[in-house]
Design a protein around this motif. Structure first.
Motif, short mmCIF file in Angstrom:
data_model
loop_
_atom_site.label_atom_id
_atom_site.label_comp_id
_atom_site.label_asym_id
_atom_site.label_seq_id
_atom_site.Cartn_x
_atom_site.Cartn_y
_atom_site.Cartn_z
N ALA A 30 0.83 -1.20 0.00
CA ALA A 30 0.00 0.00 0.00
C ALA A 30 0.87 1.26 0.00
CB ALA A 30 -0.92 0.00 1.22
N PHE A 31 2.00 1.22 0.68
CA PHE A 31 2.88 2.39 0.76
C PHE A 31 3.78 2.50 -0.47
CE2 PHE A 31 1.70 1.18 5.03
CZ PHE A 31 1.23 2.39 5.53
N VAL A 32 4.17 1.35 -0.98
CA VAL A 32 5.01 1.34 -2.18
C VAL A 32 4.24 1.91 -3.36
CG1 VAL A 32 6.24 -0.15 -3.81
CG2 VAL A 32 6.36 -0.63 -1.36
N ARG A 33 2.97 1.53 -3.42
CA ARG A 33 2.10 1.99 -4.51
C ARG A 33 1.94 3.51 -4.50
NH1 ARG A 33 -2.77 -1.67 -4.01
NH2 ARG A 33 -2.81 -0.49 -2.10
N ASP A 34 2.04 4.08 -3.31
CA ASP A 34 1.86 5.53 -3.15
C ASP A 34 3.09 6.37 -3.49
OD1 ASP A 34 -0.73 5.54 -2.52
OD2 ASP A 34 -0.48 5.91 -0.37
N ILE A 35 4.19 5.68 -3.74
CA ILE A 35 5.46 6.40 -3.90
C ILE A 35 5.40 7.45 -5.00
CG2 ILE A 35 7.80 6.16 -4.79
CD1 ILE A 35 8.19 3.75 -3.14
N VAL A 36 4.95 7.02 -6.15
CA VAL A 36 5.00 7.90 -7.30
C VAL A 36 3.58 8.16 -7.81
CG1 VAL A 36 6.03 8.20 -9.59
CG2 VAL A 36 7.16 6.79 -7.87
N PRO A 37 3.25 9.36 -8.19
CA PRO A 37 4.11 10.55 -8.18
C PRO A 37 3.94 11.40 -6.92
CG PRO A 37 2.12 10.98 -9.44
CD PRO A 37 1.95 9.64 -8.81
N GLU A 38 3.21 10.86 -5.95
CA GLU A 38 2.90 11.68 -4.78
C GLU A 38 4.12 11.94 -3.91
OE1 GLU A 38 -0.60 11.14 -2.15
OE2 GLU A 38 -1.01 9.57 -3.60
N LYS A 39 4.34 13.18 -3.62
CA LYS A 39 5.45 13.55 -2.75
C LYS A 39 5.26 12.98 -1.35
CE LYS A 39 8.60 16.03 -4.91
NZ LYS A 39 7.95 16.50 -6.11
N SER A 40 4.02 13.04 -0.87
CA SER A 40 3.77 12.58 0.50
C SER A 40 4.03 11.08 0.61
CB SER A 40 2.33 12.90 0.90
OG SER A 40 1.44 12.21 0.06
N GLY A 41 3.82 10.38 -0.50
CA GLY A 41 4.10 8.95 -0.51
C GLY A 41 5.58 8.70 -0.29
N ILE A 42 6.40 9.50 -0.95
CA ILE A 42 7.85 9.36 -0.80
C ILE A 42 8.27 9.68 0.63
CG2 ILE A 42 10.10 10.23 -1.56
CD1 ILE A 42 8.91 10.65 -4.32
N ALA A 43 7.64 10.71 1.20
CA ALA A 43 7.97 11.08 2.58
C ALA A 43 7.65 9.93 3.54
CB ALA A 43 7.17 12.33 2.97
N MET A 44 6.51 9.27 3.30
CA MET A 44 6.12 8.15 4.15
C MET A 44 7.15 7.03 4.10
SD MET A 44 3.48 8.13 5.98
CE MET A 44 2.37 6.76 6.15
N ILE A 45 7.48 6.62 2.88
CA ILE A 45 8.43 5.52 2.69
C ILE A 45 9.77 5.86 3.34
CG2 ILE A 45 9.93 4.50 0.93
CD1 ILE A 45 7.46 3.00 0.89
N SER A 46 10.20 7.09 3.07
CA SER A 46 11.48 7.51 3.59
C SER A 46 11.48 7.47 5.12
CB SER A 46 11.77 8.93 3.08
OG SER A 46 12.72 9.55 3.89
N ALA A 47 10.37 7.89 5.72
CA ALA A 47 10.26 7.89 7.19
C ALA A 47 10.25 6.46 7.73
CB ALA A 47 8.99 8.62 7.62
N MET A 48 9.57 5.57 7.02
CA MET A 48 9.51 4.18 7.47
C MET A 48 10.88 3.52 7.42
SD MET A 48 5.95 3.07 5.66
CE MET A 48 5.09 1.84 6.61
N ILE A 49 11.61 3.80 6.35
CA ILE A 49 12.95 3.21 6.22
C ILE A 49 13.87 3.76 7.31
CG2 ILE A 49 14.99 3.05 4.72
CD1 ILE A 49 13.05 3.14 2.31
N SER A 50 13.78 5.07 7.55
CA SER A 50 14.61 5.68 8.60
C SER A 50 14.29 5.08 9.96
CB SER A 50 14.38 7.18 8.67
OG SER A 50 14.69 7.77 7.44
N LEU A 51 13.01 4.92 10.21
CA LEU A 51 12.57 4.34 11.49
C LEU A 51 13.17 2.94 11.67
CD1 LEU A 51 10.69 4.31 14.01
CD2 LEU A 51 8.98 3.24 12.53
N ALA A 52 13.04 2.14 10.63
CA ALA A 52 13.57 0.77 10.69
C ALA A 52 15.06 0.79 10.99
CB ALA A 52 13.29 0.05 9.37
N HIS A 53 15.78 1.64 10.28
CA HIS A 53 17.22 1.67 10.46
C HIS A 53 17.61 2.18 11.84
CE1 HIS A 53 18.00 1.58 5.83
NE2 HIS A 53 17.65 0.41 6.33
N ALA A 54 16.84 3.16 12.33
CA ALA A 54 17.10 3.68 13.68
C ALA A 54 16.93 2.57 14.71
CB ALA A 54 16.17 4.84 13.97
#
Ligand code: C2E
Ligand code: CA
Ligand code: CA
Ligand code: CA
Length: 279
Positions: A204-228
């Motif tokens: 559901a989040f991957v699908r939102d990536i493009v072209p929505e900017k907010s989708g990219i922000a979500m994914i980026s935040a989730m990846i950062s959270l995981a890595h943290a």
């Protein structure tokens, strides 16, 4: 009014009987399918984005019934959970997937990790860890090459027992993944408490990536959270190159999806291995 209610009641009864019949038929059929080995596993490759190679595969159940046709797991797994067949199915899947992974690894000199979906109901059953140990001993699979995916839902009514089970599995070397991350109701607080190794970001989040900017922000935040939290990240359901690029750019380690491959039969996955690892 009385006869009206009578009619309604009869209608209700008829519907109930029909539902009951269907239920019984499905239960009988699923039971038979399990006993007669009519269930099948397909395998979808997981790709390491650093090396662009296959590092493992997720086992996904397929059920074809001659009368009912293909029944998708999204339909029969919840059913199996309700009618009590899910534990037997889980044992079957685990045994089958481990044996297959062992075979592929030995015949092609690889170290692919196989991921198996386990129902929260099953993993909460006492004796689960011993059962898994039995499968490891029986198939000879290296437990480091076994991954168990549990959905975020499992975390909802998490208990000390569940945490205990997960810890025991990890102590054996098994990787634990949190499936469908982001779709459940678990608070971020649970993530801290749950000793998992991998977050699988839901499609559901991957699908939102493009072209929505907010989708990219979500994914980026989730990846950062995981890595943290020192977790690895798998993105599910990658279909487009544009999605892949964003995931890569934001440091996602692994991907799965139609862009690379659909889940494949044993025969087709074998061909993919041969094609990918011999040159
Ligand atoms: P899941 O574990 O989240 O599996 C991912 C689903 O997404 C699979 O559907 C897979 O075929 C599909 N998929 C993969 N890549 C793509 C893509 O790029 N685009 C799209 N649209 N879909 C993609 P599938 O095989 O129908 O399985 C559905 C669900 O059924 C699974 O979701 C899992 O929750 C459950 N399931 C499947 N096999 C098992 C099993 O052996 N045991 C248990 N307990 N559950 C299973
Ligand atoms: Ca899964
Ligand atoms: Ca998933
Ligand atoms: Ca899912």
């Amino acid at each position: 009014a009385k006869s009206m209610r009578g009619n309604q009641y009869r209608l209700y009864r008829d519907n109930m009987d029909e539902a009951n019949d269907k239920w019984l038929l499905l239960e009988t059929k699923l039971h038979q399918a399990l006993k007669k080995d009519l269930l099948e596993l397909h395998y979808q490759p997981k790709i390491d984005l650093k090396t662009d190679t296959i590092i493992g595969m997720e086992a996904l159940l397929r059920w074809y019934d001659p009368e009912l046709g293909h029944i998708p797991p999204d339909r029969f797994i919840p059913f199996a959970e309700e009618c009590g067949l899910i534990n037997d199915i889980g044992v079957w899947v685990l045994g089958k997937a481990c044996a297959q992974a062992k075979l592929w690894n030995e015949s092609h000199n690889l170290r692919l990790r196989v991921a198996v979906n386990i129902s929260p109901i099953h993993i909460s059953t006492s004796g689960f860890v011993d059962m898994v140990k039995g499968v490891i001993a029986g198939t000879g699979i290296d437990p480091h090459l076994l991954e168990i995916e549990i959905t975020e839902m499992s975390m909802l009514d998490y208990t000390e027992d569940l945490i205990n089970t997960i810890n025991q599995l990890r102590a054996l070397g098994i990787t634990i993944s949190l499936d469908d991350f982001g779709t459940g109701y678990s608070s971020l607080n649970y993530l801290k408490k749950f000793p998992v190794d991998v977050l699988k970001i839901d499609r559901a989040f991957v699908r939102d990536i493009v072209p929505e900017k907010s989708g990219i922000a979500m994914i980026s935040a989730m990846i950062s959270l995981a890595h943290a939290l020192n977790l690895q990240v798998v993105a599910e359901g990658v279909e487009e190159e544009a999605e892949l690029n964003v995931l890569r750019e934001h440091g996602c380690e692994y991907v799965q999806g139609y862009y690379f491959s659909k889940p494949l039969s044993v025969e087709d996955f074998t061909n993919l291995i041969v094609q990918s690892f011999t040159n």
